[in-house]
Design an enzyme around this catalytic site. Structure first.
Site, PDB file in Angstrom:
ATOM      1  N   ASN B 385       0.823  -1.211   0.000  1.00  0.00           N
ATOM      2  CA  ASN B 385       0.000   0.000   0.000  1.00  0.00           C
ATOM      3  C   ASN B 385       0.860   1.266   0.000  1.00  0.00           C
ATOM      4  OD1 ASN B 385      -1.912   1.978   0.334  1.00  0.00           O
ATOM      5  ND2 ASN B 385      -3.025   0.939   1.960  1.00  0.00           N
ATOM      6  N   ASP B 386       1.513   1.569   1.115  1.00  0.00           N
ATOM      7  CA  ASP B 386       2.279   2.820   1.199  1.00  0.00           C
ATOM      8  C   ASP B 386       3.380   2.910   0.139  1.00  0.00           C
ATOM      9  OD1 ASP B 386       0.770   3.666   3.342  1.00  0.00           O
ATOM     10  OD2 ASP B 386       2.116   2.772   4.831  1.00  0.00           O
ATOM     11  N   VAL B 387       3.995   1.770  -0.199  1.00  0.00           N
ATOM     12  CA  VAL B 387       5.130   1.815  -1.133  1.00  0.00           C
ATOM     13  C   VAL B 387       4.700   2.029  -2.578  1.00  0.00           C
ATOM     14  CG1 VAL B 387       6.608   0.411   0.346  1.00  0.00           C
ATOM     15  CG2 VAL B 387       5.228  -0.705  -1.412  1.00  0.00           C
TER      16      VAL B 387
END
Lengths: 93, 459
Positions: B385-387
């Protein structure tokens, strides 16, 4: 003081060698690098062996015994688990 | 009797083998041999130490070695690859613990220690205790024995600062009054508490930094113990490991665009997004199904798979391997884009994929694969998600601003396998999910891929 400077020299040079080599390790192998270098840091074992074997009094012997156990877990576990991982990276032909 | 010079020469040989071992780790082909060279170095160091004339009996040593070997061997053989981060954390901790005890015993044994020895002893106890307890907490968090999310209480920062100051004062007292062992044990106690309170507020996704940092500490503790005993092989090995841990910490911090101080003292994901989830995504998210993806994948030339920690949690690695083989059998090129913090420790995702027999040359680093997304037909994001959050590039006020990400949004079609629209570790919504070229496939990672493989076979 002389022994300290000699030890410090070795310390600083070894850090340089470490930096030079480790920056060349590819990210794919970073986990085995960590577990393998961890096994190497179990070298404290040799200090533990001396404490446990000198038998000065019960306290140093007990400390030495626990230290041998801790460091040996580190050494044996570290090298074995690293080997297990690296085997998986071998080319399957 | 064997001379000290001979022992020191053997230690030199061991040090060279350690260095050669690390050089071997620079390539997957030579890595197995490298590790064996390291083990050989250790064996030599142990054997010659046993010949030291100061040793008067071997019973305690042998008993300790047997107990330690059995525990270490069982841990190494039984551990699941997904649990590797907590195992390495545990091993780091034992290394640190051994340093506290060895330095303590050496201080008791030495009737007239010099200043080098007393300072080094204080540092061994200090770093060793932080490493030991910090690692045990990291282990407990990763093993989910305690809550993985950050644990904080009011005044925590002040407490940590006071503990750190008290430890420094005690280090000085140990150095000046080495015959008062109480200072040493008090130092070890306070450093232990500091180890706990420093790691307990750190959340799961920051673990790669914490484990790397503790790895560096375990090396430095060993080096400090080397100064206590005036033993070169300890100093050399400790510095090599310390260097390794420092480099990995820096790589992990860069991959999250954060400083080590930020990881330890500020934390991540504290602020909730301004906009509610439904408002943010409303009407813009397109859900898809296994059948639809299978049709899209029919005849594509290039597919990139982005694995995140969610993939490991769902144990979907083998299913992904099957999908890869299937796509390749139909002529597609498949590669994996590995973000440095994709797992819970450096290189963790690579190990998990290697375990599933995915060849390492298909695993591409971020900088290498980013330019190729524009030529990619389908990018399959599984449990990340964040990456892959484009906010890192576009919103300078975002908590992840400037963090290097995988540019998956540049590929023709992005398929995100995820259970829901829940935010990632940084607590952010992800605009990727509502892009025109993004399809959301809501399912558990493993089931999703198994269904996809089945649907693809039916085409």
């Amino acid at each position: 003081m002389d022994t300290f400077v000699a030890a410090l020299t070795i310390f600083v040079l070894a850090i340089y060698v470490g930096f030079e080599i480790i920056t060349k390790v590819p990210p794919t192998l970073h986990t085995p690098l960590m577990s393998g270098s961890n096994a190497i840091s179990g070298i404290t074992l040799i200090g533990a062996i001396l404490s446990a074997g000198v038998k000065m009094n019960w306290l140093t012997t007990t400390l030495g015994f626990i230290a041998v156990v801790f460091a040996m877990i580190n050494v044996v576990g570290g090298f074995f688990v690293t080997h297990r991982m690296l085997e998986m990276f071998k080319r399957k032909d | 009797m064997i001379s000290q010079s001979f022992i020191n020469l053997a230690y030199l040989a061991a040090s060279i083998l350690f260095i050669q071992g690390l050089i071997g780790l620079c390539h997957p082909r030579t890595a197995v041999r490298g590790n064996l060279l390291g083990a050989l170095g250790m064996l030599i160091a142990i054997v010659v130490t046993m010949l030291d004339q100061k040793i008067i009996s071997y019973d305690v040593i042998i008993a300790g070695m047997i107990v330690g070997s059995i525990i270490g061997w069982i841990l190494a053989v039984k551990i699941q690859m997904t649990a590797m981060p907590q195992l390495v954390a545990l091993f780091n901790g034992f290394g640190g613990g051994a340093s506290i005890l060895v330095a303590g015993a050496a201080l008791i044994e030495e009737p007239s220690p010099d200043l080098q020895m007393t300072i080094a002893t204080a540092l061994s106890g200090f770093i060793g205790a932080i490493t030991f307890w910090g690692s045990l907490i990291a282990f407990a968090k990763l093993q989910e024995l305690i809550k993985g999310a950050p644990i904080r209480f009011p005044g925590m920062q002040t407490l940590n600062a006071l503990l750190a100051i008290a430890c420094i004062v005690l280090c000085a007292l140990v150095a000046v009054y080495p015959d008062q062992m109480i200072y040493y044990w008090l130092l070890s106690l306070l450093a232990s508490i500091l180890g706990v309170t420093a790691v307990i507020p750190i959340g799961g996704a920051d673990m790669p930094v914490v484990i790397s940092f503790l790895n560096a500490c375990s090396g430095l503790a060993a080096a400090a113990t080397g100064f206590v005993l005036n033993n070169n092989v300890l100093i050399i090995s400790g510095s090599l490991v310390g260097a390794s841990g420092v480099i990995l910490s820096v790589i992990m911090c860069k991959a999250m665009n954060r400083s080590i101080l930020n990881v330890f003292f500020v934390g991540m994901g504290d602020s909730a997004p301004a906009l509610g989830r439904d408002e943010f995504y409303e009407g813009k998210v397109k859900a898809t199904s296994a059948e639809e993806i299978a049709m899209l994948m029919d005849g594509v030339r290039r597919v990139v798979i982005v694995p995140g920690y969610g993939l490991a949690v769902a144990q979907a690695q083998h299913a992904v391997r099957d999908l890869t083989n299937l796509l390749e059998a139909h002529g597609a090129e498949v590669e994996f884009a590995i973000h440095p913090v994709a797992g819970r420790m450096p290189g963790h995702m690579n190990v998990l994929l290697a375990e599933a027999d995915i060849p390492y040359d298909k695993l591409k680093e971020m900088d290498e694969i980013n330019p190729s997304f524009a030529n990619t037909d389908i990018t399959l994001v599984i449990g990340a998600n964040d990456v892959v959050n484009p906010l890192a590039r576009t919103d300078p006020n975002s908590p992840i601003a400037g963090m290097p990400i995988l540019d998956v949004d540049k590929s023709k079609t992005v398929i995100v396998v995820k259970r829901s629209l829940s935010p990632g570790f940084a607590g952010l919504h992800n605009p990727l999910f509502k892009l025109d070229n993004t399809l959301m496939y809501f399912a558990d990672g493993k089931k999703a891929i198994l269904d996809l493989v089945a649907a693809y076979k039916e085409l």
